[in-house]
Design a protein around this motif. Structure first.
Motif, PDB file in Angstrom:
ATOM      1  N   ILE A 123       0.858  -1.183   0.000  1.00  0.00           N
ATOM      2  CA  ILE A 123       0.000   0.000   0.000  1.00  0.00           C
ATOM      3  C   ILE A 123       0.896   1.235   0.000  1.00  0.00           C
ATOM      4  O   ILE A 123       1.737   1.389   0.884  1.00  0.00           O
ATOM      5  N   GLU A 124       0.738   2.059  -1.026  1.00  0.00           N
ATOM      6  CA  GLU A 124       1.523   3.295  -1.094  1.00  0.00           C
ATOM      7  C   GLU A 124       0.597   4.477  -0.875  1.00  0.00           C
ATOM      8  O   GLU A 124      -0.318   4.710  -1.661  1.00  0.00           O
ATOM      9  N   ILE A 125       0.857   5.206   0.180  1.00  0.00           N
ATOM     10  CA  ILE A 125       0.088   6.415   0.466  1.00  0.00           C
ATOM     11  C   ILE A 125       0.988   7.592   0.118  1.00  0.00           C
ATOM     12  O   ILE A 125       2.072   7.719   0.681  1.00  0.00           O
TER      13      ILE A 125
ATOM     14  N   MET B  99      -9.637   6.574   3.875  1.00  0.00           N
ATOM     15  CA  MET B  99      -9.286   7.013   2.524  1.00  0.00           C
ATOM     16  C   MET B  99      -8.689   5.854   1.722  1.00  0.00           C
ATOM     17  O   MET B  99      -8.699   5.878   0.495  1.00  0.00           O
ATOM     18  N   ILE B 100      -8.205   4.837   2.430  1.00  0.00           N
ATOM     19  CA  ILE B 100      -7.643   3.689   1.719  1.00  0.00           C
ATOM     20  C   ILE B 100      -8.741   2.925   0.980  1.00  0.00           C
ATOM     21  O   ILE B 100      -8.570   2.534  -0.175  1.00  0.00           O
ATOM     22  N   ASN B 101      -9.888   2.692   1.628  1.00  0.00           N
ATOM     23  CA  ASN B 101     -10.980   2.017   0.905  1.00  0.00           C
ATOM     24  C   ASN B 101     -12.012   3.009   0.363  1.00  0.00           C
ATOM     25  O   ASN B 101     -13.118   2.631  -0.001  1.00  0.00           O
TER      26      ASN B 101
ATOM     27  N   LEU C  79      -2.734   0.497  -4.368  1.00  0.00           N
ATOM     28  CA  LEU C  79      -2.735  -0.843  -3.804  1.00  0.00           C
ATOM     29  C   LEU C  79      -2.082  -1.753  -4.826  1.00  0.00           C
ATOM     30  O   LEU C  79      -2.563  -1.869  -5.950  1.00  0.00           O
ATOM     31  N   ASP C  80      -0.974  -2.373  -4.432  1.00  0.00           N
ATOM     32  CA  ASP C  80      -0.211  -3.198  -5.371  1.00  0.00           C
ATOM     33  C   ASP C  80       0.008  -2.469  -6.690  1.00  0.00           C
ATOM     34  O   ASP C  80      -0.171  -3.027  -7.775  1.00  0.00           O
ATOM     35  N   GLY C  81       0.355  -1.213  -6.583  1.00  0.00           N
ATOM     36  CA  GLY C  81       0.699  -0.450  -7.775  1.00  0.00           C
ATOM     37  C   GLY C  81      -0.457   0.219  -8.478  1.00  0.00           C
ATOM     38  O   GLY C  81      -0.257   1.109  -9.289  1.00  0.00           O
ATOM     39  N   ALA C  82      -1.700  -0.230  -8.183  1.00  0.00           N
ATOM     40  CA  ALA C  82      -2.841   0.335  -8.901  1.00  0.00           C
ATOM     41  C   ALA C  82      -3.517   1.407  -8.052  1.00  0.00           C
ATOM     42  O   ALA C  82      -3.783   1.192  -6.868  1.00  0.00           O
ATOM     43  N   ASP C  83      -3.788   2.531  -8.669  1.00  0.00           N
ATOM     44  CA  ASP C  83      -4.521   3.613  -8.010  1.00  0.00           C
ATOM     45  C   ASP C  83      -5.841   3.068  -7.473  1.00  0.00           C
ATOM     46  O   ASP C  83      -6.551   2.352  -8.180  1.00  0.00           O
ATOM     47  N   ASN C  84      -6.160   3.397  -6.220  1.00  0.00           N
ATOM     48  CA  ASN C  84      -7.400   2.824  -5.668  1.00  0.00           C
ATOM     49  C   ASN C  84      -8.656   3.455  -6.275  1.00  0.00           C
ATOM     50  O   ASN C  84      -9.773   3.083  -5.949  1.00  0.00           O
ATOM     51  N   ARG C  85      -8.469   4.407  -7.191  1.00  0.00           N
ATOM     52  CA  ARG C  85      -9.628   4.964  -7.878  1.00  0.00           C
ATOM     53  C   ARG C  85      -9.884   4.289  -9.224  1.00  0.00           C
ATOM     54  O   ARG C  85     -10.764   4.692  -9.966  1.00  0.00           O
TER      55      ARG C  85
ATOM     56  N   LEU D  26     -13.939  -2.005  -4.924  1.00  0.00           N
ATOM     57  CA  LEU D  26     -12.726  -1.866  -4.129  1.00  0.00           C
ATOM     58  C   LEU D  26     -12.979  -2.339  -2.699  1.00  0.00           C
ATOM     59  O   LEU D  26     -12.203  -3.108  -2.133  1.00  0.00           O
ATOM     60  N   ARG D  27     -14.110  -1.891  -2.138  1.00  0.00           N
ATOM     61  CA  ARG D  27     -14.378  -2.179  -0.730  1.00  0.00           C
ATOM     62  C   ARG D  27     -14.691  -3.645  -0.472  1.00  0.00           C
ATOM     63  O   ARG D  27     -14.458  -4.151   0.619  1.00  0.00           O
ATOM     64  N   ARG D  28     -15.220  -4.335  -1.488  1.00  0.00           N
ATOM     65  CA  ARG D  28     -15.442  -5.772  -1.302  1.00  0.00           C
ATOM     66  C   ARG D  28     -14.124  -6.529  -1.205  1.00  0.00           C
ATOM     67  O   ARG D  28     -14.058  -7.615  -0.636  1.00  0.00           O
ATOM     68  N   SER D  29     -13.076  -5.955  -1.791  1.00  0.00           N
ATOM     69  CA  SER D  29     -11.789  -6.653  -1.789  1.00  0.00           C
ATOM     70  C   SER D  29     -10.953  -6.291  -0.567  1.00  0.00           C
ATOM     71  O   SER D  29      -9.895  -6.855  -0.353  1.00  0.00           O
ATOM     72  N   ILE D  30     -11.411  -5.339   0.218  1.00  0.00           N
ATOM     73  CA  ILE D  30     -10.660  -4.899   1.390  1.00  0.00           C
ATOM     74  C   ILE D  30     -11.498  -5.158   2.638  1.00  0.00           C
ATOM     75  O   ILE D  30     -12.643  -4.729   2.710  1.00  0.00           O
ATOM     76  N   GLY D  31     -10.925  -5.881   3.593  1.00  0.00           N
ATOM     77  CA  GLY D  31     -11.669  -6.104   4.831  1.00  0.00           C
ATOM     78  C   GLY D  31     -11.681  -4.832   5.658  1.00  0.00           C
ATOM     79  O   GLY D  31     -10.692  -4.121   5.721  1.00  0.00           O
TER      80      GLY D  31
END
Ligand SMILES: Nc1ncnc2c1ncn2[C@@H]1O[C@H](COP(=O)(O)OP(=O)(O)OP(=O)(O)O)[C@@H](O)[C@H]1O
Ligand SMILES: [Mg+2]
Lengths: 254, 312
Positions: free
Chosen positions: B2-4, B46-48, B60-66, B73-78
C-alpha cells in the motif's frame, strides 16, 4: 401471578370480543335491532335498509386500502429520493407539497375533484391519498435520516452499492417507523372516507348521511360505531406488527 | 503493498489529514497510533475510499485505488469499523456472511467460512449464529465485527480499534489469532489503536499521528529508542520504554550459556515475561527450553537488564 395473567389476557380478549361483535353486526344486523330500536321515532327502521352493511364495510375498507397503498408508494419513494445525495435539493419542495396536501380541507378536495373526475369513488380516493401522504412521508424521512451512522458506514465499507444499502439496510431498519406513519394514515383515512359518501362513494358514510337526512339516530350510530371499531382494530393490529418489526430490526430501544 | 502518497483531507478550512505519505510492505502490519481526533480513522477510510481525499494518491499493489468503482474496491478490502457497526436486523451468521454474499459465493462455501470464523473467535456457530447482535455482549459483538471483516479472505485488512472492548485475556487471544491469520494468508493489515502495548506487539511498523500529520513511521524498536519528538516520547510512555523494548524480543535470543534451577521458560516467550518471572520469583537466572523441551541455556536478570537499556 394471577394479576399479570389478567393483564396480558384482557386486551386480547377485548379485541377478540370486538372482532366477533363487529362481524356479527355487519353480517346479521337484524340481531341487534332490539338494541337500536329505542333510538328511532315514528316506527322508523332501526337497521340500515338501503343496502347491505357488509358490502358497505368492505367497500369502505377497499377505498382506504387503495388510497393507503398508493400514498405509501408515493410517500416512501419521495422520502427515498430526497434522502439520496442527488435528491437533497428537493427536500424542501417535497415537504411543502406534502404539507399542502394536508392543509387542504378534504371537503374542498372533493369539491374540486368532482368536476374533474366525476362522482363516485375517484374523488374520495384522491382526497384520502393526499391526506395519507404526510404522515407516511414524515415518518419515512425520520426513519431514513436517523439510521445509526456506523451501521450505514459498515454497509458501505462492506462494498454494498447504493441500491443494496437501501434495500438491505436502510429500508429494513426504517420499516418500524414507516409502519407507524402508515398506521396514522390508515386511521385518518378510515374516518375521512365517510365524507366520500357526499359525492356518492360507496362507504359507511352512506349510513351516517342517511341517518342525518331522515333524522334517524340509530343509523348515525351504527355507521359511526362500525367505523370506530374498524379504526381501533386496525390501529391495534398495525401497532402489533410495528412492535414486531421493531424488535426484529433491533430498534426497540428507540 | 500500500503506497500512500501525499494524502490530505480537508473539511472546509480544517485539515484533518495533512500530507501523509507512507509505504506499507506486503504481508506486514502497520499500526497507526495517535491521540483522539488526530485523523487515524480518516486516513484509514481514505484507503478504501469511504472518504475521498482532497489531494494525494493511494495505490494498492501499484494500482490507483480509484481505478475500480468504490463498492468493488471495498469488497476486496476487509474493514472492521470502529465500534463494530453490526447490522442489527441480521443474525450473527448473516452479518459475517455479508461480503461473501455480495461476492456471490455459493451457500455451502459461505456456511463453511462462517462456521470456521465463529469457531476461531470462540463463538459456537450453533448457539450464536442465529442470534441477533443485541443479544451479544460488547466483546462478542466486536469479535463478530472482526470476523465479518475477515470473511472474504481479503488481502488487505483495515481495522479501526478492533480490540478496544475486549478483556485482556480475550484481547490477547484475538491478537494472537490475528497474527496467525496474517502469517497464514499473508494479509497486509493496517490497524488503528490507542493501546501502545498492542502497537508494539502487533506492528511491523508503527505510524504516529498528531493533529493530522504523520510525525514518525518506523519499526517499534526505533520508535522506542529514537522517538522523533516529545509527543512521540509521551505517547510511548517514558517509564514503560525499557519493558516495551524487552517485549519485542524472544527469550531464545537472550539465552546465555549455563544452567539454572527451577521450571524452564519456553524460548518463544517474550523477554519481558522472562524478566517479570525473574523479578517476581527473586531468582537471578531461569532455565530456557526449546520447542522440543530440550534445555537451551538460561536467561539472567543482568543479561535482560542490559537489553532493556536504550540502544546505542
Ligand atoms: N465528516 C467530517 N466532517 C468534518 N470533520 C470531520 C469529519 N470526519 C472527521 N472529522 C474531524 O476530523 C478529525 C479527525 O477525525 P478522525 O475520526 O480521523 O479521528 P481519530 O484519530 O480516528 O480519532 P479517535 O481516536 O477518537 O477515533 C476530528 O477532529 C473530526 O472531528
Ligand atoms: Mg477513530
Amino acid at each position: 401471578m394471577k394479576e399479570a395473567g389478567i393483564k396480558t389476557w384482557l386486551p386480547s380478549l377485548l379485541r377478540l370480543a370486538l372482532v366477533v361483535l363487529l362481524v356479527a353486526f355487519v353480517t346479521n344486523p337484524g340481531w341487534f335491532e332490539p338494541l337500536l330500536k329505542p333510538l328511532t321515532e315514528n316506527n322508523a327502521p332501526a337497521i340500515y335498509n338501503q343496502g347491505s352493511l357488509l358490502t358497505l364495510t368492505l367497500l369502505h375498507l377497499r377505498t382506504v386500502l387503495i388510497a393507503t397503498v398508493a400514498a405509501t408508494i408515493v410517500a416512501v419513494a419521495l422520502a427515498i429520493l430526497v434522502t439520496r445525495p442527488a435528491g437533497v435539493e428537493f427536500l424542501p419542495l417535497s415537504r411543502s407539497l406534502v404539507n399542502i396536501g394536508q392543509t387542504f380541507p378534504p371537503v374542498a378536495v372533493l369539491a374540486l375533484a368532482v368536476p374533474a373526475v366525476g362522482f363516485g369513488e375517484k374523488p374520495t380516493l384522491i382526497a384520502l391519498f393526499l391526506y395519507g401522504l404526510l404522515p407516511i412521508f414524515e415518518n419515512a424521512l425520520t426513519g431514513l435520516t436517523t439510521l445509526p451512522a456506523n451501521v450505514v458506514e459498515a454497509a458501505r465499507g462492506a462494498g454494498m452499492t447504493g441500491w443494496q444499502r437501501l434495500t438491505k439496510v436502510e429500508l429494513p431498519l426504517s420499516a418500524p417507523i414507516i409502519l407507524g406513519g402508515i398506521r396514522l394514515s390508515v386511521v385518518i383515512s378510515l374516518a375521512t372516507a365517510t365524507i366520500g359518501s357526499t359525492v356518492a362513494a360507496k362507504t359507511l358514510g352512506e349510513v351516517i348521511i342517511a341517518g342525518l337526512l331522515s333524522n334517524n339516530l340509530a343509523f348515525v350510530l351504527q355507521g359511526g360505531l362500525i367505523v370506530a371499531a374498524l379504526a381501533v382494530l386496525i390501529y391495534d393490529g398495525l401497532s402489533a406488527i410495528e412492535r414486531y418489526t421493531a424488535r426484529r430490526m433491533g430498534r426497540e430501544a428507540e | 503493498m500500500i503506497e500512500i502518497e501525499g494524502i490530505t483531507k480537508r473539511y472546509d478550512a480544517t485539515t484533518v489529514v495533512d500530507d501523509v505519505s507512507m509505504l506499507i510492505e506486503p504481508r506486514t502490519i502497520a499500526v497507526i497510533v495517535g491521540t483522539s481526533g488526530s485523523g487515524k480513522t480518516t486516513l484509514l477510510r481514505m484507503i478504501n475510499r469511504l472518504v475521498e481525499p482532497s489531494s494525494g494518491v493511494i495505490k494498492l499493489d501499484g494500482a490507483d485505488n480509484r481505478s475500480l468503482p468504490g463498492y468493488e474496491l471495498r469488497r476486496s478490502i476487509g474493514y472492521a469499523i470502529q465500534g463494530h457497526g453490526l447490522f442489527p436486523h441480521r443474525t450473527v451468521a448473516q452479518n459475517i456472511a455479508t461480503v461473501p454474499v455480495l461476492l456471490g459465493w455459493d451457500k455451502a462455501r459461505i456456511k463453511a467460512r462462517v462456521d470456521e470464523l465463529m469457531t476461531l473467535y470462540q463463538l459456537d456457530p450453533e448457539a450464536f449464529g442465529p442470534r441477533y447482535p443485541h443479544e451479544l455482549s460488547g466483546g462478542q459483538q466486536q469479535r463478530v465485527g472482526v470476523a465479518r471483516a475477515l470473511a472474504a479472505e481479503p488481502n488487505v485488512l483495515l481495522m479501526d480499534e478492533p480490540f478496544g472492548a475486549l478483556d485482556p485475556i480475550i484481547r490477547n487471544k484475538a491478537q494472537e489469532d490475528l497474527l496467525a491469520i496474517q502469517k497464514r494468508f499473508g494479509t497486509t493489515i493496517i490497524l488503528v489503536t490507542h493501546d501502545m502495548e498492542e502497537a508494539v506487539h502487533m506492528g511491523d511498523k508503527i505510524a504516529v499521528m498528531d493533529a493530522g500529520k504523520l510525525v514518525q513511521y518506523a519499526k517499534p524498536a526505533e520508535i522506542l529508542a529514537k522517538p522523533a519528538s516529545a509527543f512521540v516520547e509521551t505517547l510511548v510512555g517514558a517509564s514503560e520504554k525499557p519493558f516495551r523494548l524487552l517485549s519485542l524480543g524472544r527469550v531464545r535470543d537472550a539465552v546465555e550459556k549455563g544452567t539454572a534451577e527451577g521450571e524452564a521458560i519456553p524460548g518463544d516467550a517474550s523477554q519481558r515475561d522472562a524478566l517479570a518471572e525473574l523479578l517476581w520469583s527473586g531468582r537471578p537466572a531461569l532455565p530456557v527450553k526449546g520447542d522440543d523441551g530440550k534445555p537451551l541455556g538460561r536467561v539472567t536478570v543482568d543479561g535482560l537488564v542490559k537489553r532493556a537499556a536504550r540502544p546505542a
